[in-house]
Design an enzyme around this catalytic site. Structure first.
Site, PDB file in Angstrom:
ATOM      1  N   ASN A 210       0.693  -1.359   0.061  1.00  0.00           N
ATOM      2  CA  ASN A 210       0.043  -0.214   0.066  1.00  0.00           C
ATOM      3  C   ASN A 210       0.900   1.225   0.017  1.00  0.00           C
ATOM      4  O   ASN A 210       2.068   1.158  -0.039  1.00  0.00           O
ATOM      5  CB  ASN A 210      -1.000   0.014   0.974  1.00  0.00           C
ATOM      6  CG  ASN A 210      -0.156  -0.193   2.549  1.00  0.00           C
ATOM      7  OD1 ASN A 210       0.480   0.911   2.801  1.00  0.00           O
ATOM      8  ND2 ASN A 210      -0.393  -1.101   3.115  1.00  0.00           N
ATOM      9  N   LYS A 289       9.092 -16.508 -11.149  1.00  0.00           N
ATOM     10  CA  LYS A 289       8.261 -15.277 -11.465  1.00  0.00           C
ATOM     11  C   LYS A 289       7.077 -16.198 -12.074  1.00  0.00           C
ATOM     12  O   LYS A 289       7.144 -17.062 -12.786  1.00  0.00           O
ATOM     13  CB  LYS A 289       9.257 -14.811 -12.364  1.00  0.00           C
ATOM     14  CG  LYS A 289       8.314 -13.472 -12.979  1.00  0.00           C
ATOM     15  CD  LYS A 289       9.088 -12.726 -13.970  1.00  0.00           C
ATOM     16  CE  LYS A 289       8.525 -11.564 -14.628  1.00  0.00           C
ATOM     17  NZ  LYS A 289       9.021 -10.997 -15.646  1.00  0.00           N
ATOM     18  N   PRO A 306      -2.402 -12.285  10.352  1.00  0.00           N
ATOM     19  CA  PRO A 306      -2.630 -12.196  11.664  1.00  0.00           C
ATOM     20  C   PRO A 306      -2.912 -10.396  12.017  1.00  0.00           C
ATOM     21  O   PRO A 306      -2.368  -9.553  11.240  1.00  0.00           O
ATOM     22  CB  PRO A 306      -1.616 -12.548  12.307  1.00  0.00           C
ATOM     23  CG  PRO A 306      -0.337 -12.305  11.521  1.00  0.00           C
ATOM     24  CD  PRO A 306      -1.055 -12.658  10.123  1.00  0.00           C
ATOM     25  N   ILE A 308      -2.087  -7.610  14.274  1.00  0.00           N
ATOM     26  CA  ILE A 308      -0.913  -7.328  15.067  1.00  0.00           C
ATOM     27  C   ILE A 308      -1.253  -6.451  16.182  1.00  0.00           C
ATOM     28  O   ILE A 308      -1.060  -7.097  17.404  1.00  0.00           O
ATOM     29  CB  ILE A 308       0.196  -6.555  14.353  1.00  0.00           C
ATOM     30  CG1 ILE A 308       0.661  -7.172  13.138  1.00  0.00           C
ATOM     31  CG2 ILE A 308       1.183  -6.164  15.314  1.00  0.00           C
ATOM     32  CD1 ILE A 308       1.475  -6.594  12.287  1.00  0.00           C
ATOM     33  N   VAL A 309      -2.080  -5.617  15.992  1.00  0.00           N
ATOM     34  CA  VAL A 309      -2.405  -4.864  17.099  1.00  0.00           C
ATOM     35  C   VAL A 309      -3.658  -5.597  18.023  1.00  0.00           C
ATOM     36  O   VAL A 309      -3.563  -5.194  19.367  1.00  0.00           O
ATOM     37  CB  VAL A 309      -2.965  -3.258  17.025  1.00  0.00           C
ATOM     38  CG1 VAL A 309      -4.262  -3.258  16.148  1.00  0.00           C
ATOM     39  CG2 VAL A 309      -3.042  -2.311  18.044  1.00  0.00           C
ATOM     40  N   PHE A 324      -4.427   2.648  14.792  1.00  0.00           N
ATOM     41  CA  PHE A 324      -4.951   3.886  13.865  1.00  0.00           C
ATOM     42  C   PHE A 324      -6.048   3.517  13.152  1.00  0.00           C
ATOM     43  O   PHE A 324      -6.338   2.142  13.040  1.00  0.00           O
ATOM     44  CB  PHE A 324      -3.838   4.232  12.972  1.00  0.00           C
ATOM     45  CG  PHE A 324      -2.940   5.373  13.449  1.00  0.00           C
ATOM     46  CD1 PHE A 324      -2.064   5.183  14.468  1.00  0.00           C
ATOM     47  CD2 PHE A 324      -3.172   6.443  12.910  1.00  0.00           C
ATOM     48  CE1 PHE A 324      -1.082   6.190  14.836  1.00  0.00           C
ATOM     49  CE2 PHE A 324      -2.287   7.545  13.276  1.00  0.00           C
ATOM     50  CZ  PHE A 324      -1.301   7.448  14.243  1.00  0.00           C
ATOM     51  N   LYS A 338     -13.449  -0.289  15.303  1.00  0.00           N
ATOM     52  CA  LYS A 338     -12.045  -0.923  15.627  1.00  0.00           C
ATOM     53  C   LYS A 338     -11.574  -0.989  16.989  1.00  0.00           C
ATOM     54  O   LYS A 338     -11.085  -2.035  17.597  1.00  0.00           O
ATOM     55  CB  LYS A 338     -10.906  -0.255  14.721  1.00  0.00           C
ATOM     56  CG  LYS A 338     -10.882  -0.736  13.203  1.00  0.00           C
ATOM     57  CD  LYS A 338     -10.043   0.105  12.305  1.00  0.00           C
ATOM     58  CE  LYS A 338     -10.376  -0.438  11.038  1.00  0.00           C
ATOM     59  NZ  LYS A 338     -10.081   0.127   9.829  1.00  0.00           N
ATOM     60  N   LYS A 342     -11.188  -4.704  18.218  1.00  0.00           N
ATOM     61  CA  LYS A 342      -9.707  -5.081  18.355  1.00  0.00           C
ATOM     62  C   LYS A 342      -9.274  -4.937  20.072  1.00  0.00           C
ATOM     63  O   LYS A 342      -8.093  -5.105  20.243  1.00  0.00           O
ATOM     64  CB  LYS A 342      -8.880  -4.062  17.715  1.00  0.00           C
ATOM     65  CG  LYS A 342      -8.856  -4.540  16.233  1.00  0.00           C
ATOM     66  CD  LYS A 342      -7.878  -4.035  15.202  1.00  0.00           C
ATOM     67  CE  LYS A 342      -8.279  -3.902  13.776  1.00  0.00           C
ATOM     68  NZ  LYS A 342      -7.371  -4.051  12.797  1.00  0.00           N
TER      69      LYS A 342
END
Ligand code: PMT
Length: 407
Positions: A210, A289, A306, A308-309, A324, A338, A342
């Site tokens: 991204n 490739k 997974p 993470i936070v 965030f 969130k 989370k």
């Protein structure tokens, strides 16, 4: 002592029997989180070996002004600029006389002339030498120049005399050195910050990723360092230079970012997830490739990465956990979702549909979302915003810890 975390201290050692105590002083400064570089005069090396100080400080000992090898490593001017504090312990009568007269005839006096950092002296000498009119005149001159004196103490001396002239004990000196610094809002805290994008490989030449540049996370790492924290910056691939004094762990994938985030999590007080982690990764990474075929549409199979936070927030040794939320619509609704899903303490919501803020930009505007309320912070540079965010996070984390302690 937390004030010494991340501080860069030059410990000057001059010739005197009290030099043996400088070994313990080095150990105490290091244990309090300071980075210590020792500079010794030739007379000092008659009392204690540079090897001892090198082993305790973890850095090479600097001894000579005109040493080409040492100058190639960290030159004397560089060393003078590096220091947040110059502490000379023990400081002999001879050294104080040379400093008072403005001499630059060895590495330590030259450093003192060249540095902008505060200079502190811990005098150590025979009581008659301390009382001598010349020494007292030098002390007055040095004090008038803003040089601080730690001690001397009064008591029995190595030579058998009793009186003023003893070097203060290492614990007292380390505390006095700590008092020279203001206490930052994160003094003594350990903060882990994730930053940048992750890259999820498809084959040896392609990946999913991204637009995160890492600017927001790196600005937070700098602000946390400035606030006195020990910082681990867990960074995806970006082109930024990590701030000085952070432990930077470079990773590529979400799984690597998780491993670096969970390692030592029991020592982490605050976790801030600023990284833009890929939610999915290819189910398999092709060994070679992937070649273009005749098909018009190609199917990619992805598996969930997974979170993470969320893993950090559900850990037994859970730090104060901040996430965030990067959204392009319904910012606050998704951010609150969130926060709850989370199990976070705080979510920093940013609207990444706006070009002037969010991904890659130098500015950002956010809303802090917690259980009870929303607090908007207006658009400003990511650097300035990071300073405000760190202050807010430090305040909320410490209030949270007090509440936990009340139970
Ligand atoms: O890097 P910059 O160019 O400066 O841009 C800054 C930023 C826009 C990347 C940053 O401010 C930001 O919003 N970071 C979070 C981006 C994101 O992935 O948000 P999200 O809403 O998809 O994820 C929510 C939270 O969960 C985030 O804290 C994220 O780090 C975390 N997460 C997400 C997925 C996952 N697998 N693991 C996670 O920890």
């Amino acid at each position: 002592m937390h004030r010494l975390t991340n501080k860069q201290i030059i410990l000057g050692i001059t010739g005197g029997i009290a030099a043996y105590k400088s070994a313990e002083l080095t150990r105490l400064l290091k244990a309090a989180g300071a980075d210590v570089r020792v500079v010794m005069t030739s007379a000092a090396t008659e009392f204690i070996t540079p090897l001892t100080l090198q082993a305790l400080s973890g850095n090479p000992v600097h001894r000579h002004l005109l040493d080409t090898e040492a100058e190639a490593g960290m030159g004397h001017i560089e060393l003078a600029k590096w220091a947040d504090l110059v502490l000379i312990a023990p400081s002999s009568a001879n050294f104080m006389a040379r400093l008072a007269s403005g001499l630059g005839d060895d590495l330590l006096t030259t450093l003192c002339l060249a540095t902008d950092a505060p200079i502190c002296l811990a005098p150590a000498m025979n009581q008659a030498m301390w009382r001598d009119a010349s020494t007292q005149r030098n002390v007055e001159q040095l004090s008038a120049r803003g040089i601080r004196l730690f001690g001397p103490g009064v008591g029995e001396q190595a030579c058998g005399d009793t009186g003023a002239g003893r070097m203060l004990e290492p614990t007292e000196l380390a505390q006095l050195a700590a008092n020279c610094f203001h206490s930052g809002c994160l003094s003594g805290k350990t903060v882990f910050i994730t930053a940048g994008p992750t890259r999820e490989p498809l084959d040896p030449v392609r990946y999913l990723s991204n637009h995160s540049s890492g600017k927001m996370g790196y600005a937070l790492a700098q602000a946390a360092i400035d606030a006195g924290a020990r910082v681990r910056l867990i960074s995806g691939p970006v082109t930024l230079t990590p701030p000085a004094r952070v432990e930077c762990v470079q990773v590529e994938t979400a799984e690597q970012m998780l491993a670096a985030s969970i390692r030592d999590i029991e020592h982490c007080d605050i976790f801030i997830a600023a990284a833009a982690v890929a939610d999915y990764r290819p189910t398999a990474v092709a060994e070679h490739k992937i070649k273009k075929g005749s098909e018009e549409i190609m199917e990619l199979h992805l598996v969930k990465n997974p979170d993470i936070v969320a893993s950090v927030a559900s850990h037994t040794h859970r730090p104060y956990t901040v996430g965030f939320a990067a959204e392009t619509r319904d910012l606050l609704t998704y951010a609150r979702d969130k926060l709850e899903r989370k199990k976070l303490d705080l979510v920093i919501a940013n609207d990444v549909s706006r070009q002037e803020i969010g991904f890659g930009s130098d500015e950002n505007a956010v809303t802090l979302v917690c259980r009870n309320n929303d607090t908007p912070l207006p658009q400003t540079s990511k650097r300035q915003l990071a300073v405000k965010l760190i202050e807010e996070i430090a305040r909320r984390a410490s209030a949270d810890q007090e509440t936990v302690a009340d139970f």
